[in-house]
Motif scaffolding. Structure first.
Motif, PDB file in Angstrom:
ATOM      1  N   ARG A   7       0.839  -1.211   0.000  1.00 51.27           N
ATOM      2  CA  ARG A   7       0.000   0.000   0.000  1.00 51.27           C
ATOM      3  C   ARG A   7       0.869   1.254   0.000  1.00 51.27           C
ATOM      4  O   ARG A   7       0.570   2.227  -0.682  1.00 51.27           O
ATOM      5  CB  ARG A   7      -0.919   0.002   1.213  1.00 51.27           C
ATOM      6  CG  ARG A   7      -1.998  -1.036   1.129  1.00 51.27           C
ATOM      7  CD  ARG A   7      -2.920  -0.948   2.305  1.00 51.27           C
ATOM      8  NE  ARG A   7      -3.891  -2.025   2.253  1.00 51.27           N
ATOM      9  CZ  ARG A   7      -4.472  -2.545   3.303  1.00 51.27           C
ATOM     10  NH1 ARG A   7      -4.193  -2.083   4.503  1.00 51.27           N
ATOM     11  NH2 ARG A   7      -5.337  -3.516   3.182  1.00 51.27           N
ATOM     12  N   ALA A   9       3.898   1.513  -1.203  1.00 51.44           N
ATOM     13  CA  ALA A   9       4.512   1.629  -2.526  1.00 51.44           C
ATOM     14  C   ALA A   9       3.512   2.189  -3.539  1.00 51.44           C
ATOM     15  O   ALA A   9       3.866   3.033  -4.374  1.00 51.44           O
ATOM     16  CB  ALA A   9       5.036   0.270  -2.991  1.00 51.44           C
ATOM     17  N   ASN A  10       2.245   1.736  -3.472  1.00 52.07           N
ATOM     18  CA  ASN A  10       1.216   2.269  -4.369  1.00 52.07           C
ATOM     19  C   ASN A  10       0.998   3.758  -4.131  1.00 52.07           C
ATOM     20  O   ASN A  10       0.863   4.534  -5.082  1.00 52.07           O
ATOM     21  CB  ASN A  10      -0.105   1.523  -4.188  1.00 52.07           C
ATOM     22  CG  ASN A  10      -0.032   0.109  -4.709  1.00 52.07           C
ATOM     23  OD1 ASN A  10       0.834  -0.231  -5.507  1.00 52.07           O
ATOM     24  ND2 ASN A  10      -0.933  -0.737  -4.241  1.00 52.07           N
ATOM     25  N   THR A  12       3.156   5.906  -2.825  1.00 53.42           N
ATOM     26  CA  THR A  12       4.354   6.610  -3.279  1.00 53.42           C
ATOM     27  C   THR A  12       4.338   6.760  -4.795  1.00 53.42           C
ATOM     28  O   THR A  12       4.637   7.830  -5.328  1.00 53.42           O
ATOM     29  CB  THR A  12       5.617   5.850  -2.836  1.00 53.42           C
ATOM     30  OG1 THR A  12       5.575   5.677  -1.420  1.00 53.42           O
ATOM     31  CG2 THR A  12       6.872   6.596  -3.218  1.00 53.42           C
ATOM     32  N   ARG A  13       3.953   5.700  -5.503  1.00 52.82           N
ATOM     33  CA  ARG A  13       3.881   5.746  -6.961  1.00 52.82           C
ATOM     34  C   ARG A  13       2.855   6.786  -7.410  1.00 52.82           C
ATOM     35  O   ARG A  13       3.095   7.559  -8.333  1.00 52.82           O
ATOM     36  CB  ARG A  13       3.524   4.371  -7.519  1.00 52.82           C
ATOM     37  CG  ARG A  13       3.765   4.229  -8.995  1.00 52.82           C
ATOM     38  CD  ARG A  13       3.541   2.805  -9.527  1.00 52.82           C
ATOM     39  NE  ARG A  13       4.058   1.758  -8.663  1.00 52.82           N
ATOM     40  CZ  ARG A  13       3.295   0.903  -7.955  1.00 52.82           C
ATOM     41  NH1 ARG A  13       1.996   0.951  -8.031  1.00 52.82           N
ATOM     42  NH2 ARG A  13       3.847  -0.023  -7.185  1.00 52.82           N
ATOM     43  N   PHE A  14       1.695   6.835  -6.741  1.00 46.60           N
ATOM     44  CA  PHE A  14       0.671   7.821  -7.075  1.00 46.60           C
ATOM     45  C   PHE A  14       1.203   9.245  -6.908  1.00 46.60           C
ATOM     46  O   PHE A  14       1.018  10.096  -7.770  1.00 46.60           O
ATOM     47  CB  PHE A  14      -0.563   7.616  -6.188  1.00 46.60           C
ATOM     48  CG  PHE A  14      -1.504   8.782  -6.203  1.00 46.60           C
ATOM     49  CD1 PHE A  14      -2.310   9.012  -7.300  1.00 46.60           C
ATOM     50  CD2 PHE A  14      -1.580   9.645  -5.129  1.00 46.60           C
ATOM     51  CE1 PHE A  14      -3.179  10.091  -7.320  1.00 46.60           C
ATOM     52  CE2 PHE A  14      -2.436  10.719  -5.142  1.00 46.60           C
ATOM     53  CZ  PHE A  14      -3.244  10.946  -6.240  1.00 46.60           C
ATOM     54  N   GLN A  16       4.319  10.258  -6.925  1.00 45.89           N
ATOM     55  CA  GLN A  16       5.370  10.530  -7.896  1.00 45.89           C
ATOM     56  C   GLN A  16       4.793  10.775  -9.287  1.00 45.89           C
ATOM     57  O   GLN A  16       5.373  11.502 -10.081  1.00 45.89           O
ATOM     58  CB  GLN A  16       6.374   9.378  -7.926  1.00 45.89           C
ATOM     59  CG  GLN A  16       7.233   9.324  -6.679  1.00 45.89           C
ATOM     60  CD  GLN A  16       8.071   8.058  -6.608  1.00 45.89           C
ATOM     61  OE1 GLN A  16       7.828   7.100  -7.317  1.00 45.89           O
ATOM     62  NE2 GLN A  16       9.052   8.062  -5.716  1.00 45.89           N
ATOM     63  N   GLN A  17       3.640  10.190  -9.590  1.00 47.13           N
ATOM     64  CA  GLN A  17       3.010  10.424 -10.884  1.00 47.13           C
ATOM     65  C   GLN A  17       2.271  11.755 -10.908  1.00 47.13           C
ATOM     66  O   GLN A  17       2.225  12.427 -11.926  1.00 47.13           O
ATOM     67  CB  GLN A  17       2.030   9.296 -11.221  1.00 47.13           C
ATOM     68  CG  GLN A  17       2.696   7.987 -11.536  1.00 47.13           C
ATOM     69  CD  GLN A  17       1.692   6.848 -11.628  1.00 47.13           C
ATOM     70  OE1 GLN A  17       0.518   7.008 -11.344  1.00 47.13           O
ATOM     71  NE2 GLN A  17       2.179   5.680 -12.012  1.00 47.13           N
ATOM     72  N   TRP A  18       1.665  12.148  -9.795  1.00 47.05           N
ATOM     73  CA  TRP A  18       0.856  13.358  -9.762  1.00 47.05           C
ATOM     74  C   TRP A  18       1.703  14.623  -9.833  1.00 47.05           C
ATOM     75  O   TRP A  18       1.405  15.523 -10.604  1.00 47.05           O
ATOM     76  CB  TRP A  18      -0.002  13.398  -8.498  1.00 47.05           C
ATOM     77  CG  TRP A  18      -0.936  14.553  -8.519  1.00 47.05           C
ATOM     78  CD1 TRP A  18      -2.159  14.592  -9.109  1.00 47.05           C
ATOM     79  CD2 TRP A  18      -0.729  15.841  -7.937  1.00 47.05           C
ATOM     80  NE1 TRP A  18      -2.721  15.825  -8.941  1.00 47.05           N
ATOM     81  CE2 TRP A  18      -1.867  16.620  -8.230  1.00 47.05           C
ATOM     82  CE3 TRP A  18       0.306  16.427  -7.231  1.00 47.05           C
ATOM     83  CZ2 TRP A  18      -1.988  17.931  -7.813  1.00 47.05           C
ATOM     84  CZ3 TRP A  18       0.167  17.741  -6.814  1.00 47.05           C
ATOM     85  CH2 TRP A  18      -0.963  18.469  -7.107  1.00 47.05           C
TER      86      TRP A  18
END
Length: 188
Positions: A7, A9-10, A12-14, A16-18
């Motif tokens: 969760r 990692a998800n 963090t990925r969100f 970093q994309q935003w």
């Protein structure tokens, strides 16, 4: 408190994309500096609401009490927000809440990423901008509004305002006046 690694990692990925998407819009000139700031504030407000909703849904599970640094930040922030016109020193704030200057500085650095005085200045600049952009504001008195929030040197105030919002207060005043005229003409 432990967080599930997948969760986290998800999430963090969100994040970093935003942020690159918003920054790309700003760099291409599709967002003005004030629009980028508003977009950031809107995102943070929605994020806070999401966190509040998540904590409400925890039910009977144990909710950990906030850390001492968060308590320091919250109490000092409440004092600052309720007295924006006053020019606080770090010593006054520390004496008011019986905390050490180092503890207060660490709390602000950890939570906001800036020191106490930078936080106070940013809050005051935002308050001045809100008054200049407000529907009932008289934008012809930039000096009166700025001095009400403790800015005594208009050159420094203008420079700090520009660094924070990417435009000078006088430019904002002109935009606000033209916006009011346009709204009145649309209503008529």
């Amino acid at each position: 408190m432990t967080v599930h690694p997948i969760r986290f990692a998800n999430f963090t990925r969100f994040m970093q994309q935003w942020f690159p998407t918003a920054e790309c819009l700003y760099r291409r000139g599709l967002l003005a500096p004030q629009e980028a700031a508003l977009l950031r504030e809107k995102f943070l407000c929605q994020f806070r609401e999401l966190l509040d909703y998540t904590f409400e849904q925890r039910g009977d599970r144990q909710i950990l009490k906030p850390t001492r640094r968060y308590w320091i930040f919250a109490t000092v922030q409440a004092m600052i927000d309720s007295n924006l016109a006053k020019n606080f020193t770090n010593e006054e704030l520390c004496q008011q809440f019986c905390i050490s200057p180092r503890a207060m500085q660490y709390a602000f650095k950890e939570i906001t990423g800036v020191g106490v005085q930078q936080y106070i200045r940013a809050r005051k600049l935002n308050a001045v901008r809100e008054e200049l952009c407000g529907p009932s504001a008289d934008p012809s008195t930039i000096y009166a509004i700025a001095s009400a929030y403790g800015f005594s040197h208009m050159g420094r105030f203008s420079e700090q305002f520009y660094r924070c919002f990417g435009e000078y207060p006088s430019t904002l005043k002109k935009l606000h006046k033209s916006d009011i005229k346009m709204r009145k003409s649309m209503i008529s």
